[in-house]
Design an enzyme around this catalytic site. Structure first.
Site: not given
Ligand code: PGA
Length: 250
Positions: A11, A212, A9, A95, A167, A173, A97, A233
């Protein structure tokens, strides 16, 4: 056997140039990845560019979001048939976010999921709890609610051909990963909840862990029995790290 799946992803990151470099780096490192499926989800405006680079490879293209509407006067939205038109096979829906920063609720996410499926896209449905929900002991309740909204609208059988990504929001993140056991517990809970309505769907649905995941911790997470892959991500923006994760899934 469920085929392992790793989805990157990206983003809201990159430029035409960096997207091109990244996808080339991924394609060039895929030789050993024969069993796992690898999907990349660039920003909308780079889908065609990345899609062109993917021609002749085994890597499907995915989008990060989709409108619940079919087409029409919805300024700024992107329709599922448009995603199909530019070559997408997958789309991320719900997601965290989108849920937390853009107010997407369970019902809207379920409608997006249903729309994606109707247009022949495979949804990657994201679910997961906030830190305060985990601390309050309501993780299962939250994940069940998010999942049930989709089951109620689209039917449990639809999950057999879909992907769920667990998640935990506190792990996204933040560099703070769920332990393999914490992740496995929720994955098993999700699979059991689906199994209560359809054993077949529960056996077939691929459940990814996200939050992460990096080149160092991927192998131990992916070793867990109910973790079928990862939604990546930050680490998906570096070809070498992403490829290490793909190899671990493989
Ligand atoms: P991250 O994001 O690997 O940067 O923690 C994962 C995601 O939001 O899909």
């Amino acid at each position: 056997m469920r085929q392992p799946l790793v989805a990157g992803n990206w983003k809201m990151n990159g430029t035409r140039e960096s997207a091109q470099l990244l996808i080339k780096g991924i394609i060039n490192g895929m030789a050993g990845v024969t069993r796992a499926e690898v999907v990349v989800c660039p920003p909308f405006v780079y889908l065609e560019l990345v899609g062109a680079a993917l021609q002749g490879t085994q890597i499907p293209l995915g989008a990060q979001n989709v409108s619940k509407e079919e087409m029409g006067a919805f300024t700024g939205e992107i329709a599922a048939p448009m995603l199909k038109d530019v070559g997408c096979q997958y789309v991320i829906v719900g997601h965290s976010e989108r849920r937390t920063l853009y107010g997407e609720g369970d019902q809207l996410v379920a409608e997006k999921y249903a729309r994606a499926r109707k247009e022949g896209l495979t949804p990657i449905l994201c679910v997961g709890e906030l830190l305060e929900e985990r601390e309050a002991g309501t993780t299962e309740e939250v994940v069940a609610r998010q999942l049930d909204a989709v089951i109620d609208l689209a039917g449990v059988a639809s999950l057999a051909e879909s992907v769920v990504a667990y998640e935990p929001v506190w792990a996204i993140g933040t560099g703070r990963t769920a332990t393999p056991q914490q992740a496995q517990d929720v994955h098993a809970f999700i699979r059991q909840r689906i199994a209560a309505q359809s054993k077949e769907a529960a056996e077939q649905v691929r459940i990814l862990y996200g939050g992460s995941v990096n080149a160092k911790n991927a192998a131990e997470l992916l070793r867990m029995p109910d973790i079928d892959g990862g939604l990546i991500g930050g680490a998906s923006l570096k070809a070498a790290d992403f490829l290490t994760i793909c190899q671990a899934a493989n």
